[in-house]
Scaffold this motif. Structure first.
Motif, PDB file in Angstrom:
ATOM      1  N   TRP A 296      16.709  23.276  70.130  1.00 15.88           N
ATOM      2  CA  TRP A 296      16.135  23.260  68.785  1.00 15.88           C
ATOM      3  C   TRP A 296      16.664  22.055  68.022  1.00 15.88           C
ATOM      4  CZ3 TRP A 296      13.687  27.926  66.625  1.00 15.88           C
ATOM      5  CH2 TRP A 296      13.579  28.968  67.555  1.00 15.88           C
ATOM      6  N   LEU A 297      15.775  21.402  67.268  1.00 10.49           N
ATOM      7  CA  LEU A 297      16.195  20.327  66.379  1.00 10.49           C
ATOM      8  C   LEU A 297      15.677  20.595  64.975  1.00 10.49           C
ATOM      9  CD1 LEU A 297      17.395  17.549  65.656  1.00 10.49           C
ATOM     10  CD2 LEU A 297      15.221  16.528  66.345  1.00 10.49           C
ATOM     11  N   PHE A 298      16.599  20.629  64.009  1.00 14.00           N
ATOM     12  CA  PHE A 298      16.260  20.712  62.589  1.00 14.00           C
ATOM     13  C   PHE A 298      16.508  19.322  62.005  1.00 14.00           C
ATOM     14  CE2 PHE A 298      17.224  24.955  63.936  1.00 14.00           C
ATOM     15  CZ  PHE A 298      16.408  25.794  63.172  1.00 14.00           C
ATOM     16  N   PHE A 299      15.442  18.634  61.656  1.00 14.39           N
ATOM     17  CA  PHE A 299      15.557  17.234  61.221  1.00 14.39           C
ATOM     18  C   PHE A 299      15.016  17.066  59.805  1.00 14.39           C
ATOM     19  CE2 PHE A 299      13.380  13.026  60.882  1.00 14.39           C
ATOM     20  CZ  PHE A 299      14.527  12.263  60.766  1.00 14.39           C
ATOM     21  N   GLY A 300      15.747  16.335  58.978  1.00 17.23           N
ATOM     22  CA  GLY A 300      15.333  16.108  57.605  1.00 17.23           C
ATOM     23  C   GLY A 300      15.265  14.644  57.234  1.00 17.23           C
ATOM     24  N   GLU A 301      14.279  14.314  56.431  1.00 11.57           N
ATOM     25  CA  GLU A 301      14.127  12.972  55.850  1.00 11.57           C
ATOM     26  C   GLU A 301      13.392  13.122  54.516  1.00 11.57           C
ATOM     27  OE1 GLU A 301      14.405  10.019  55.167  1.00 11.57           O
ATOM     28  OE2 GLU A 301      15.610   9.063  56.726  1.00 11.57           O
ATOM     29  N   THR A 302      13.003  11.993  53.928  1.00 11.55           N
ATOM     30  CA  THR A 302      12.360  12.062  52.611  1.00 11.55           C
ATOM     31  C   THR A 302      10.849  12.266  52.692  1.00 11.55           C
ATOM     32  OG1 THR A 302      12.344   9.635  52.597  1.00 11.55           O
ATOM     33  CG2 THR A 302      14.127  10.747  51.404  1.00 11.55           C
ATOM     34  N   ARG A 303      10.155  11.433  53.491  1.00 14.45           N
ATOM     35  CA  ARG A 303       8.685  11.513  53.552  1.00 14.45           C
ATOM     36  C   ARG A 303       8.212  11.425  55.002  1.00 14.45           C
ATOM     37  NH1 ARG A 303       9.991   8.159  49.261  1.00 14.45           N
ATOM     38  NH2 ARG A 303       9.252   8.873  47.201  1.00 14.45           N
ATOM     39  N   GLU A 304       7.304  12.313  55.351  1.00 14.75           N
ATOM     40  CA  GLU A 304       6.796  12.331  56.718  1.00 14.75           C
ATOM     41  C   GLU A 304       6.022  11.058  57.047  1.00 14.75           C
ATOM     42  OE1 GLU A 304       4.216  15.194  59.744  1.00 14.75           O
ATOM     43  OE2 GLU A 304       4.292  15.647  57.603  1.00 14.75           O
ATOM     44  N   GLN A 305       5.240  10.567  56.108  1.00  9.22           N
ATOM     45  CA  GLN A 305       4.367   9.430  56.370  1.00  9.22           C
ATOM     46  C   GLN A 305       5.144   8.151  56.671  1.00  9.22           C
ATOM     47  OE1 GLN A 305       1.064   9.846  56.545  1.00  9.22           O
ATOM     48  NE2 GLN A 305       0.731   7.727  57.182  1.00  9.22           N
ATOM     49  N   THR A 306       6.272   7.963  56.006  1.00 17.03           N
ATOM     50  CA  THR A 306       6.997   6.685  56.132  1.00 17.03           C
ATOM     51  C   THR A 306       8.387   6.806  56.750  1.00 17.03           C
ATOM     52  OG1 THR A 306       7.842   6.932  53.852  1.00 17.03           O
ATOM     53  CG2 THR A 306       5.788   5.685  54.153  1.00 17.03           C
ATOM     54  N   CYS A 307       8.918   8.024  56.864  1.00 18.60           N
ATOM     55  CA  CYS A 307      10.316   8.172  57.305  1.00 18.60           C
ATOM     56  C   CYS A 307      10.505   9.192  58.417  1.00 18.60           C
ATOM     57  CB  CYS A 307      11.194   8.553  56.114  1.00 18.60           C
ATOM     58  SG  CYS A 307      11.232   7.326  54.802  1.00 18.60           S
ATOM     59  N   PHE A 308       9.488   9.442  59.202  1.00 20.26           N
ATOM     60  CA  PHE A 308       9.623  10.367  60.332  1.00 20.26           C
ATOM     61  C   PHE A 308      10.193   9.558  61.494  1.00 20.26           C
ATOM     62  CE2 PHE A 308       7.317  14.186  62.464  1.00 20.26           C
ATOM     63  CZ  PHE A 308       8.441  14.436  63.222  1.00 20.26           C
ATOM     64  N   LEU A 309      11.505   9.457  61.553  1.00 23.16           N
ATOM     65  CA  LEU A 309      12.168   8.608  62.535  1.00 23.16           C
ATOM     66  C   LEU A 309      11.938   9.134  63.949  1.00 23.16           C
ATOM     67  CD1 LEU A 309      15.614   8.132  60.711  1.00 23.16           C
ATOM     68  CD2 LEU A 309      13.494   6.842  60.396  1.00 23.16           C
ATOM     69  N   CYS A 310      11.661   8.202  64.861  1.00 24.40           N
ATOM     70  CA  CYS A 310      11.480   8.539  66.283  1.00 24.40           C
ATOM     71  C   CYS A 310      10.390   9.593  66.482  1.00 24.40           C
ATOM     72  CB  CYS A 310      12.794   9.012  66.894  1.00 24.40           C
ATOM     73  SG  CYS A 310      14.198   7.889  66.627  1.00 24.40           S
ATOM     74  N   GLN A 311       9.379   9.551  65.662  1.00 20.68           N
ATOM     75  CA  GLN A 311       8.346  10.593  65.660  1.00 20.68           C
ATOM     76  C   GLN A 311       7.661  10.766  67.009  1.00 20.68           C
ATOM     77  OE1 GLN A 311       5.266   9.963  62.735  1.00 20.68           O
ATOM     78  NE2 GLN A 311       4.218  11.875  63.196  1.00 20.68           N
ATOM     79  N   ASP A 312       7.237   9.676  67.620  1.00 18.68           N
ATOM     80  CA  ASP A 312       6.493   9.779  68.884  1.00 18.68           C
ATOM     81  C   ASP A 312       7.340  10.439  69.964  1.00 18.68           C
ATOM     82  OD1 ASP A 312       4.348   8.591  67.665  1.00 18.68           O
ATOM     83  OD2 ASP A 312       4.727   6.595  68.473  1.00 18.68           O
ATOM     84  N   GLN A 313       8.610  10.032  70.062  1.00 18.12           N
ATOM     85  CA  GLN A 313       9.491  10.626  71.069  1.00 18.12           C
ATOM     86  C   GLN A 313       9.661  12.121  70.839  1.00 18.12           C
ATOM     87  OE1 GLN A 313      12.804   7.727  70.532  1.00 18.12           O
ATOM     88  NE2 GLN A 313      13.088   7.970  72.734  1.00 18.12           N
ATOM     89  N   LEU A 314       9.949  12.474  69.608  1.00 17.31           N
ATOM     90  CA  LEU A 314      10.213  13.876  69.296  1.00 17.31           C
ATOM     91  C   LEU A 314       8.991  14.751  69.558  1.00 17.31           C
ATOM     92  CD1 LEU A 314      12.280  13.475  65.998  1.00 17.31           C
ATOM     93  CD2 LEU A 314      13.137  14.042  68.272  1.00 17.31           C
ATOM     94  N   GLN A 315       7.841  14.264  69.165  1.00 21.06           N
ATOM     95  CA  GLN A 315       6.635  15.075  69.340  1.00 21.06           C
ATOM     96  C   GLN A 315       6.213  15.149  70.803  1.00 21.06           C
ATOM     97  OE1 GLN A 315       3.883  13.393  66.418  1.00 21.06           O
ATOM     98  NE2 GLN A 315       4.599  14.848  64.877  1.00 21.06           N
ATOM     99  N   SER A 316       6.527  14.132  71.582  1.00 20.93           N
ATOM    100  CA  SER A 316       6.223  14.212  73.017  1.00 20.93           C
ATOM    101  C   SER A 316       7.096  15.266  73.681  1.00 20.93           C
ATOM    102  CB  SER A 316       6.423  12.852  73.685  1.00 20.93           C
ATOM    103  OG  SER A 316       7.802  12.498  73.745  1.00 20.93           O
ATOM    104  N   TRP A 317       8.353  15.370  73.261  1.00 24.91           N
ATOM    105  CA  TRP A 317       9.227  16.413  73.790  1.00 24.91           C
ATOM    106  C   TRP A 317       8.806  17.789  73.267  1.00 24.91           C
ATOM    107  CZ3 TRP A 317      13.641  12.742  72.173  1.00 24.91           C
ATOM    108  CH2 TRP A 317      13.882  11.807  73.194  1.00 24.91           C
ATOM    109  N   GLU A 318       8.346  17.819  72.027  1.00 25.57           N
ATOM    110  CA  GLU A 318       7.863  19.081  71.464  1.00 25.57           C
ATOM    111  C   GLU A 318       6.717  19.639  72.302  1.00 25.57           C
ATOM    112  OE1 GLU A 318       6.498  20.869  67.112  1.00 25.57           O
ATOM    113  OE2 GLU A 318       6.029  18.786  67.637  1.00 25.57           O
ATOM    114  N   ALA A 319       5.850  18.748  72.772  1.00 22.87           N
ATOM    115  CA  ALA A 319       4.717  19.174  73.597  1.00 22.87           C
ATOM    116  C   ALA A 319       5.163  19.761  74.929  1.00 22.87           C
ATOM    117  CB  ALA A 319       3.777  17.982  73.839  1.00 22.87           C
ATOM    118  N   GLN A 320       6.433  19.479  75.304  1.00 18.22           N
ATOM    119  CA  GLN A 320       6.977  20.014  76.551  1.00 18.22           C
ATOM    120  C   GLN A 320       7.818  21.272  76.331  1.00 18.22           C
ATOM    121  OE1 GLN A 320       8.660  16.819  79.148  1.00 18.22           O
ATOM    122  NE2 GLN A 320       7.956  15.421  77.555  1.00 18.22           N
TER     123      GLN A 320
END
Length: 366
Positions: A255-279
């Protein structure tokens, strides 16, 4: 050892308030690191800051001084390469108070509060009598230390294997702000953000012995709960790359609980995280400024308190990475509340302490 830049990009270029970078480095010397370790980056003070300090001290910079454990150097070179200028060590205030008969601070806590957010220029401007010390003032300065950065990669990742394992990634925030009429710039992050492909920097690996994946993931289903905000995502990228390479079946227990300010501009490492989420990886995010009422990682933990407690009861390890001044304290407070209200623990402070000792709770805060 030397590290060569092969990529350095601003991941939050569209955000008006912060600059968070991803940098990829390669190296030639044989060296191993584990996910969760640090990279120590050597840095130098900016020439304009050095010039300002020299001006305040009434020095040309060509004067010679003896630098402890280094030898004789010009003042300019010493201020550039050997002395801390962008941070104010409370020990300097203690020495000032002792040697110059000042009665400015009641105790060490007061000194620490005064030093927080100030640099050497602030000190010289606040106490003009120090400027008359000239080169002698340098003897009070702290050594310029390398900066620690949590490694955001695993040597076992596909990307690292393409460089025979001799590749390391970092995620860092450029420190740059304006205060009291001056620009304040982080000594290492400003230097890092200016690097181009092909540039070389000095650094070294440093083991973090208390922030590690368990060694026996292949033989158990021990849950992993990772909590981080901002650049606190860094070591978890290394963790996830290692899990993806060696134990992809463990995604279901991670499980990863990740926080930032804005999803549109500050979702760090988004592609990597969502690819793992799909798994099968459990990804929960809190973007504090995307709604009227701010939501932080500690709020996510509380929202999912039943799941969090279930993972901990099943032998889970709780990881925390990020800002120690507020986020880490708020998360710890929330977790103790979960222990009391969901786990029915009578003494959460004692249990939390025991968990830290047993490394059921691991932290990398800064």
């Amino acid at each position: 050892m030397q590290f060569k830049v092969i990529e350095n990009r601003n991941m939050t270029a569209q955000d008006d308030e912060k600059d968070v970078y991803f940098i990829r480095l390669t190296y030639e010397e044989p060296a191993d690191y584990d996910a969760g370790d640090w990279l120590l980056v050597e840095s130098q003070n900016r020439p304009d800051l050095v010039d300002f300090v020299l001006q305040l001290l009434g020095l040309s910079g060509d004067e010679m001084i003896e630098v402890r454990r280094v030898g004789e150097r010009t003042v300019r070179d010493a201020l550039r390469e050997n002395y801390e200028l962008t941070q104010l060590n409370p020990a300097i205030l203690n020495r000032m108070q002792r040697e110059y008969d000042l009665d400015q601070w009641a105790d060490r806590d007061a000194m620490m509060a005064y030093a927080d957010g100030r640099d050497i220029v602030d000190l010289l401007q606040a106490f003009p009598q120090l400027q008359s010390l000239g080169a002698e003032f340098c003897k009070m300065l702290s050594p310029l230390s390398p900066r620690y950065y949590s490694i955001a990669s695993s040597q076992k990742s596909a990307a690292a294997q393409s460089y025979a394992g001799r590749m390391v990634d970092l995620v860092y925030k450029k420190i740059a702000y304006h205060k009291e009429g001056r620009d304040r710039l982080g000594v290492a992050t400003y230097q890092l953000s200016d690097l181009k492909v092909g540039d070389v920097i000095e650094g070294d690996f440093c083991a973090n012995k208390v922030f590690k994946l368990p060694e026996d993931l292949a033989h158990n289903k021990q849950p992993l709960i990772m909590v981080g905000a901002g650049t606190g995502i860094a070591p978890y990228i290394g963790f996830m790359e290692e899990i993806a390479y060696e134990h992809p079946q463990h995604f279901a227990n991670t499980w990863l609980f990740f926080g930032e300010t804005r999803e549109q501009t500050c979702f760090l490492c988004q592609d990597q995280l969502q690819s793992w989420e799909a798994q099968g990886f459990h990804l929960l995010t809190a973007f504090s400024r995307d709604q009227a009422e701010k939501v932080y990682v500690q709020d996510l933990l509380w929202q999912h308190r039943e799941d969090v407690w279930a993972q901990l009861e099943a032998g889970g390890i709780f990881y925390l990475c990020g800002d120690k001044t507020k986020m880490a304290k708020d998360v710890e407070q929330t977790m103790k509340r979960i222990l009391v209200e969901v786990g029915k623990i009578e003494d959460p402070d004692l249990v939390w302490k025991e968990w830290r000792r047993a490394r059921k709770v691991q932290s990398d805060v800064y």
